[in-house]
Write a protein that holds these residues in place. Structure first.
Motif, PDB file in Angstrom:
ATOM      1  N   LYS A  56       3.732   6.002  -5.341  1.00 35.31           N
ATOM      2  CA  LYS A  56       3.617   6.062  -6.798  1.00 35.31           C
ATOM      3  C   LYS A  56       2.462   6.965  -7.237  1.00 35.31           C
ATOM      4  CE  LYS A  56       6.805   3.249  -8.487  1.00 35.31           C
ATOM      5  NZ  LYS A  56       7.791   3.683  -9.518  1.00 35.31           N
ATOM      6  N   LYS A  84       0.828  -1.214   0.000  1.00 31.74           N
ATOM      7  CA  LYS A  84       0.000   0.000   0.000  1.00 31.74           C
ATOM      8  C   LYS A  84       0.858   1.259   0.000  1.00 31.74           C
ATOM      9  CE  LYS A  84      -4.285  -1.846   1.899  1.00 31.74           C
ATOM     10  NZ  LYS A  84      -5.337  -1.738   2.933  1.00 31.74           N
ATOM     11  N   ASP A  93       2.136   1.843  -3.506  1.00 30.18           N
ATOM     12  CA  ASP A  93       1.088   2.450  -4.333  1.00 30.18           C
ATOM     13  C   ASP A  93       0.863   3.918  -3.971  1.00 30.18           C
ATOM     14  OD1 ASP A  93       0.714   0.048  -5.673  1.00 30.18           O
ATOM     15  OD2 ASP A  93      -0.995  -0.570  -4.430  1.00 30.18           O
ATOM     16  N   HIS A 116       5.750  -5.630  -6.169  1.00 29.23           N
ATOM     17  CA  HIS A 116       5.696  -4.250  -5.689  1.00 29.23           C
ATOM     18  C   HIS A 116       7.090  -3.737  -5.323  1.00 29.23           C
ATOM     19  CE1 HIS A 116       1.405  -5.049  -5.463  1.00 29.23           C
ATOM     20  NE2 HIS A 116       1.193  -3.767  -5.259  1.00 29.23           N
TER      21      HIS A 116
END
Length: 449
Positions: free
Chosen positions: A262, A256, A259, A306
């Motif tokens: 990003k 998470k 993300d 990831h």
């Protein structure tokens, strides 16, 4: 594991490595003959964007990180910490001096941490002043020609986060991701690269060791004291949490956070840093592969899905036979941290990361605890030789970052273990470069391996 003085037990990650043999005899502290600076070969030019640098962390160097869970743990009674971090190296105020020191050596990157406990001192309330402080640190790096590699979490969390249960609570991944997103938004384009956690698999590493009952009891007593000090029965520190509960939550937190970073900085390379000890088999029916699987667990899959790169952090090897850990070979040289002097471990773990995860590799930590700087030079040379062999074999390795720039607070072992390219006077905070600093700096300037 043996007690350190009367105040605590040595439970640092680097010195945990010394516990692999757990009382087995065979190793010595005399210098080994296997490595010497004369063996170094520096003929292969590297790409111009290869990163050379040194690492530093927030809590271990900044000082007076009073809003962190580590500060609580250091100051309760009983504690497993030998001494308090206190002022540390005062890098919070002297960061420009440290950055200038690194740049002066010829490095082109600087790995550092930002402190969650300063940035989000109470739940949901972010300090713009502290975010501005870290922006100034990164701007200072840039002004000295150093590309900042930022670690969002280096083992410490805010007190409020630890008091609510740390990474043993279901919504902890969302809270960590919120912090990472907010910090990434504020720090913007100043970062060159980033990692979410430092050594994300640290709890799985600790779980490999059959800690003596006295050590387990001492750690539990400290956590209980932290609970009393904070008035929270749920207090949980990252390094002492139950890995069966916290590891899945930390993996989710990493994903998470990746993300979230990003979302505000899509072009920023975000990686996964792992503790990558070289686990080697001994004899028939060795458990080495099982130990390796336990060390990395589901972090391998997280790295594949990831992570834009893998941060390799290697210090030594561990030997495993059919029953478990065995002592280093008779006569092996030992570092001041109590584990085997084995710089070739770096190349072996690079090869593991390349084969298991397949992402670009950055060496984000490698170093040695010693007061004999000639051995630090020998260690650096041999480690770089092993890295160079990997590059010659076609493995994409993009950095060598030494731990650490300066001697600092080595967690439960306090200030006794010296990993720095520079010594720090504990009273005046004066930094004094060791010969190993100029040695590594000369290699970095030549950019050959």
């Amino acid at each position: 594991m043996t007690a350190i003085g009367k105040d605590g037990f040595d439970l640092t990650r680097r010195t945990m490595l010394a516990g692999a043999a757990l009382g087995l005899a065979g190793a010595t502290t005399s210098p080994a003959h296997a490595y010497s600076a004369a063996q170094s070969r520096r003929t292969r030019p590297l790409p111009s964007d290869f990163l050379w640098g040194s690492a530093i962390s927030a809590h271990q160097s900044e000082g007076n990180n009073t809003n962190s869970d580590a500060w609580i743990a250091e100051n309760v009674t009983p504690t497993v910490f030998k001494e308090r971090s206190g002022d540390a190296c005062d890098s919070y105020h002297r960061y420009a001096e440290d950055i200038a020191l690194a740049a002066g050596l010829g490095f082109n990157c600087y790995r550092l941490g930002i402190e969650w406990a300063r940035i989000e001192p109470s739940e949901g309330h972010f300090s713009n002043a502290e975010l501005d402080h870290y922006a100034r640190v990164l701007e200072c790096c840039r002004s000295h020609g150093l590309r900042p590699i930022v670690t969002f979490n280096h083992f410490t969390t805010p007190i409020w986060f630890a008091a609510r249960g740390g990474f043993e609570v279901a919504d902890s991944p969302d809270l960590f991701a919120r912090f990472c997103g907010r910090a990434a938004e504020h720090l913007g384009g100043l970062m060159h690269m980033a990692t979410t956690f430092n050594e994300a698999n640290i709890q799985l590493f600790v779980a490999l060791f059959p800690l003596a009952e006295t050590v387990r009891n001492a750690a539990q007593a400290m956590v209980d004291a932290c609970r009393r000090a904070t008035g929270s029965p749920r207090f949980s520190r990252l390094a002492f949490a139950d890995p069966a509960i916290s590891t899945p939550l930390m993996i989710e937190a990493h994903r998470k956070a990746y993300d979230a970073i990003k979302a505000v900085r899509p072009d920023l390379p975000v990686g996964l840093s792992l503790t990558t000890t070289d686990i080697q088999p001994v004899g028939e029916n060795s458990l080495a592969s099982q130990y390796r699987d336990r060390l990395y667990g589901d972090w391998v899959a997280a790295g594949r899905s990831h992570a834009d790169f893998i941060g390799v952090q290697t210090y030594t090897r561990l030997l495993v036979d059919s029953r478990g850990f065995v002592a280093p070979p008779e006569g092996a040289e030992m570092t001041d941290a109590g584990y085997e002097f084995y710089p070739a471990a770096l190349g072996n773990t690079i090869r593991w990361a390349h084969g298991a995860i397949g992402k670009p590799i950055f060496v984000t930590e490698n170093g040695i605890a010693t007061d004999d700087d000639s051995r630090r030079i020998a260690f650096i040379d041999a480690a770089l030789d092993s890295l160079g062999d990997c590059i010659a074999d076609g493995i994409a390795v993009h950095s060598y970052i030494h731990w650490s720039l300066i001697d600092n607070f080595e967690w439960t072992s306090g200030y006794d273990k010296h990993f720095g390219l520079a010594a720090v006077d504990r009273r005046t905070f004066r930094r004094t470069l060791r010969p190993s600093a100029t040695h590594l700096g000369a290699i970095a300037k030549a950019n050959r391996i």
